[in-house]
Write an enzyme that holds these catalytic residues in place. Structure first.
Site, PDB file in Angstrom:
ATOM      1  N   LYS A  14       0.809  -1.218   0.000  1.00 44.82           N
ATOM      2  CA  LYS A  14       0.000   0.000   0.000  1.00 44.82           C
ATOM      3  C   LYS A  14       0.848   1.278   0.000  1.00 44.82           C
ATOM      4  O   LYS A  14       0.591   2.174  -0.787  1.00 44.82           O
ATOM      5  CB  LYS A  14      -0.915  -0.028   1.225  1.00 44.82           C
ATOM      6  CG  LYS A  14      -1.902   1.082   1.296  1.00 44.82           C
ATOM      7  CD  LYS A  14      -2.983   0.768   2.302  1.00 44.82           C
ATOM      8  CE  LYS A  14      -2.453   0.675   3.736  1.00 44.82           C
ATOM      9  NZ  LYS A  14      -2.427   1.978   4.418  1.00 44.82           N
ATOM     10  N   ARG A  89      -9.834   4.502   9.327  1.00 44.37           N
ATOM     11  CA  ARG A  89      -9.387   3.176   9.764  1.00 44.37           C
ATOM     12  C   ARG A  89     -10.569   2.323  10.222  1.00 44.37           C
ATOM     13  O   ARG A  89     -10.462   1.108  10.308  1.00 44.37           O
ATOM     14  CB  ARG A  89      -8.402   3.369  10.925  1.00 44.37           C
ATOM     15  CG  ARG A  89      -7.610   2.155  11.304  1.00 44.37           C
ATOM     16  CD  ARG A  89      -6.609   2.491  12.388  1.00 44.37           C
ATOM     17  NE  ARG A  89      -5.491   3.287  11.897  1.00 44.37           N
ATOM     18  CZ  ARG A  89      -4.450   2.774  11.243  1.00 44.37           C
ATOM     19  NH1 ARG A  89      -4.373   1.489  11.019  1.00 44.37           N
ATOM     20  NH2 ARG A  89      -3.479   3.537  10.830  1.00 44.37           N
ATOM     21  N   ARG A 123      11.147 -10.001   6.274  1.00 46.18           N
ATOM     22  CA  ARG A 123      11.939  -8.767   6.330  1.00 46.18           C
ATOM     23  C   ARG A 123      13.096  -8.896   7.300  1.00 46.18           C
ATOM     24  O   ARG A 123      12.951  -9.454   8.383  1.00 46.18           O
ATOM     25  CB  ARG A 123      11.065  -7.615   6.834  1.00 46.18           C
ATOM     26  CG  ARG A 123      10.219  -6.978   5.810  1.00 46.18           C
ATOM     27  CD  ARG A 123       9.603  -5.752   6.466  1.00 46.18           C
ATOM     28  NE  ARG A 123       8.340  -5.416   5.851  1.00 46.18           N
ATOM     29  CZ  ARG A 123       7.385  -4.736   6.469  1.00 46.18           C
ATOM     30  NH1 ARG A 123       7.542  -4.362   7.724  1.00 46.18           N
ATOM     31  NH2 ARG A 123       6.285  -4.436   5.839  1.00 46.18           N
ATOM     32  N   ARG A 155      12.619  -7.787  13.102  1.00 43.17           N
ATOM     33  CA  ARG A 155      12.012  -7.001  14.179  1.00 43.17           C
ATOM     34  C   ARG A 155      10.968  -7.836  14.921  1.00 43.17           C
ATOM     35  O   ARG A 155      10.313  -8.681  14.319  1.00 43.17           O
ATOM     36  CB  ARG A 155      11.341  -5.747  13.611  1.00 43.17           C
ATOM     37  CG  ARG A 155      12.332  -4.662  13.233  1.00 43.17           C
ATOM     38  CD  ARG A 155      11.591  -3.381  12.913  1.00 43.17           C
ATOM     39  NE  ARG A 155      10.695  -3.592  11.791  1.00 43.17           N
ATOM     40  CZ  ARG A 155      10.563  -2.754  10.765  1.00 43.17           C
ATOM     41  NH1 ARG A 155      11.266  -1.650  10.729  1.00 43.17           N
ATOM     42  NH2 ARG A 155       9.718  -3.002   9.788  1.00 43.17           N
ATOM     43  N   ARG A 166      -2.008  -8.769  14.222  1.00 42.68           N
ATOM     44  CA  ARG A 166      -2.358  -7.462  13.645  1.00 42.68           C
ATOM     45  C   ARG A 166      -3.334  -7.621  12.485  1.00 42.68           C
ATOM     46  O   ARG A 166      -4.264  -6.846  12.323  1.00 42.68           O
ATOM     47  CB  ARG A 166      -1.099  -6.729  13.161  1.00 42.68           C
ATOM     48  CG  ARG A 166      -0.324  -6.032  14.250  1.00 42.68           C
ATOM     49  CD  ARG A 166       0.548  -4.920  13.687  1.00 42.68           C
ATOM     50  NE  ARG A 166       1.480  -5.373  12.669  1.00 42.68           N
ATOM     51  CZ  ARG A 166       2.631  -5.991  12.921  1.00 42.68           C
ATOM     52  NH1 ARG A 166       2.984  -6.242  14.159  1.00 42.68           N
ATOM     53  NH2 ARG A 166       3.427  -6.370  11.944  1.00 42.68           N
TER      54      ARG A 166
END
Ligand SMILES: [Zn+2]
Length: 212
Positions: A14, A89, A123, A155, A166
């Protein structure tokens, strides 16, 4: 189509696609993270308040977020249109937005949870924030940054468990948003599972075809 919203889960690309989308539409984009960072950097009372909320790991309350966006949207550069990224949101924010601004289109960049998890959990980041991906953009030496020779780490937020949690929250709040815009006949869904180039081309084709 000049007043638009871009939705999509983490890992959908996005933020990469939003700039291209805004450029193609000929409007400026406002991202919620960019707006919040800007206010924090300016260091005013509001910035300090936001900094504190984010430091605690809490979400910015709806009322504050709505006020921030409405204030930003008053600027002359958004008179001809805008692309919103990260706002609204949830349904409460969307309904508030509708009272003040006519929204023409809502784009949803969609990918499966499996792909989102693969993209995010792959990542690897060094201490200087250079980002690699074990599959899509691997460093030359495993675990070592190409640019600064620092160690590459995953991370905490990027481990699969954290990502799926999430995503679950995102799906729950966004499904109501999607229904809301679908009922208004404003929703356009893009498949975000291709490469950055494939998705970009698809978006530009669509926007060019439906311009005006
Ligand atoms: Zn590095």
């Amino acid at each position: 189509m000049k007043r638009a919203i871009l939705l999509g889960p983490q890992g959908s690309g996005k933020s990469t696609q939003s700039q291209l989308m805004a450029d193609t539409l000929g409007v400026k984009k406002i991202s919620s993270s960019g707006l919040l960072r800007q206010l924090i950097a300016e260091g005013g009372d509001l910035g300090k308040k936001i900094d504190k909320i984010m430091d605690e790991g809490s979400l910015i309350p709806d009322k504050l977020m709505i006020d921030l966006f409405f204030e930003e949207l008053k600027k002359p550069e958004y008179k001809e249109g805008f692309l919103l990224d990260g706002f609204p949101r949830n349904l409460a924010q969307a309904k508030a937005l509708d009272k003040e601004h006519q929204i023409d289109r809502v784009f949803n960049l969609e990918i499966s949870d499996e792909l989102a998890i693969e993209r995010i959990s792959g990542r690897r980041v060094c201490k200087n924030r250079h980002v690699f991906h074990i599959k899509y953009n691997p460093s030359r030496k495993v675990g070592i940054c190409d640019l600064c020779d620092s160690q590459l780490l995953q991370r905490d937020d990027d481990v699969p468990g954290a990502v799926s949690k999430r995503l679950e929250i995102y799906r729950e709040t966004t499904s109501k948003l999607l229904d809301y815009y679908k009922e208004q006949d404003k929703l356009v869904v893009f498949d975000g599972s291709g490469s950055i180039k494939e998705v970009s081309d698809m978006i530009v084709d669509y926007l060019t075809e439906h311009a005006g």
